[in-house]
Write a protein that holds these residues in place. Sequence first.
Motif, short mmCIF file in Angstrom:
data_model
loop_
_atom_site.label_atom_id
_atom_site.label_comp_id
_atom_site.label_asym_id
_atom_site.label_seq_id
_atom_site.Cartn_x
_atom_site.Cartn_y
_atom_site.Cartn_z
N TYR A 82 0.83 -1.21 0.00
CA TYR A 82 0.00 0.00 0.00
C TYR A 82 0.87 1.26 0.00
O TYR A 82 0.55 2.25 -0.68
N LEU A 83 1.95 1.24 0.75
CA LEU A 83 2.86 2.39 0.78
C LEU A 83 3.47 2.62 -0.61
O LEU A 83 3.60 3.76 -1.06
N ILE A 84 3.86 1.54 -1.27
CA ILE A 84 4.42 1.66 -2.63
C ILE A 84 3.37 2.22 -3.58
O ILE A 84 3.66 3.12 -4.39
N LYS A 89 1.35 6.72 -6.88
CA LYS A 89 0.22 7.60 -7.16
C LYS A 89 0.58 9.06 -6.88
O LYS A 89 0.26 9.96 -7.67
N LEU A 90 1.27 9.29 -5.77
CA LEU A 90 1.66 10.65 -5.41
C LEU A 90 2.70 11.20 -6.38
O LEU A 90 2.63 12.37 -6.78
N PHE A 91 3.66 10.37 -6.76
CA PHE A 91 4.73 10.81 -7.67
C PHE A 91 4.15 11.28 -9.00
O PHE A 91 4.66 12.20 -9.63
N ARG A 92 3.07 10.63 -9.42
CA ARG A 92 2.46 10.95 -10.71
C ARG A 92 1.35 11.99 -10.61
O ARG A 92 0.71 12.33 -11.60
N ALA A 93 1.17 12.55 -9.41
CA ALA A 93 0.03 13.45 -9.19
C ALA A 93 0.21 14.82 -9.82
O ALA A 93 -0.76 15.55 -10.03
N GLY A 94 1.45 15.21 -10.12
CA GLY A 94 1.68 16.53 -10.71
C GLY A 94 1.74 17.60 -9.64
O GLY A 94 1.93 17.33 -8.46
N THR A 127 -8.08 3.43 6.72
CA THR A 127 -7.43 2.43 5.86
C THR A 127 -5.93 2.59 5.89
O THR A 127 -5.18 1.61 6.00
N PHE A 128 -5.49 3.85 5.83
CA PHE A 128 -4.06 4.12 5.83
C PHE A 128 -3.41 3.68 7.13
O PHE A 128 -2.38 3.01 7.14
N GLY A 195 10.20 4.18 -1.27
CA GLY A 195 11.37 3.66 -0.56
C GLY A 195 10.98 2.99 0.75
O GLY A 195 11.52 1.93 1.10
N ALA A 196 10.03 3.60 1.48
CA ALA A 196 9.58 3.02 2.74
C ALA A 196 8.90 1.67 2.51
O ALA A 196 9.11 0.71 3.25
N GLY A 197 8.08 1.60 1.45
CA GLY A 197 7.40 0.34 1.14
C GLY A 197 8.37 -0.75 0.75
O GLY A 197 8.26 -1.90 1.20
N VAL A 198 9.36 -0.40 -0.08
CA VAL A 198 10.36 -1.38 -0.52
C VAL A 198 11.20 -1.84 0.68
O VAL A 198 11.47 -3.04 0.84
N ALA A 199 11.58 -0.89 1.54
CA ALA A 199 12.39 -1.23 2.72
C ALA A 199 11.63 -2.17 3.64
O ALA A 199 12.17 -3.14 4.17
N THR A 200 10.34 -1.89 3.81
CA THR A 200 9.51 -2.74 4.67
C THR A 200 9.38 -4.14 4.08
O THR A 200 9.49 -5.13 4.79
N ALA A 201 9.15 -4.21 2.78
CA ALA A 201 9.03 -5.52 2.12
C ALA A 201 10.34 -6.30 2.23
O ALA A 201 10.33 -7.52 2.42
N THR A 202 11.47 -5.60 2.13
CA THR A 202 12.78 -6.24 2.25
C THR A 202 12.96 -6.82 3.64
O THR A 202 13.45 -7.94 3.82
#
Length: 207
Positions: A82-84, A89-94, A127-128, A195-202
């Motif tokens: 969900y974090l990823i 989504k945020l990165f592409r928000a403009g 949800t968050f 990065g937080a999502g990837v780190a958590t998954a790792t």
Amino acid sequence: MTIETWLAFAAASAVLLIIPGPTILLVVSYALGQGWRSALPVSIGVALGDFTAMTLSMLGVGAILAASATVFTALKWVGAAYLIYLGIKLFRAGGALDVEPRTDAVSTMKMVAHAWVVTALNPKSITFFVAFLPQFLDKHGDFFTQMVIFETTFLILAFLNAAGYALIASRARNLVRSPKAIGLFNRTGGTLLIGAGVATATLRSGT
């Protein structure tokens, strides 16, 4: 809970809070229309709203933790994904920040109540929190103590963040309306969330 876990939670919370969302749009709207006097009441309302949503989420997470360690671990995986997702989504928000000044006469208590309702009743908030909080919980530690520490930390940061946005919006209106500035916030915040999502998954993979 280790100091490293608390610092990671505080850092992640600060990043998440600074990202413009429905609550921040409300804060900026009041600040643009009412000026700096709106900073304190809307910040109090935001903190109360986050307290409501976070408490409900923590109680739900606590029930899951007590019921099944396997489900709790699965929730951590879902939270990382969900974090990823939020980051992408945020990165592409403009850089658009669609907000209009609230110029109608509103009492202090109404500003507090409005900010509380918008923050607490936003389904995305609960949800968050359900997806976010398990990343930092120690299932072997005292749940109530962790709940108090995490909530206190988040609410202080939420209050300061809302107050900061309100003061900036009332004093530097061009900044909060600048597509370049908002775009920078979104790209930076999106990158950090991914990065937080990837780190958590790792970390999940290594356990």
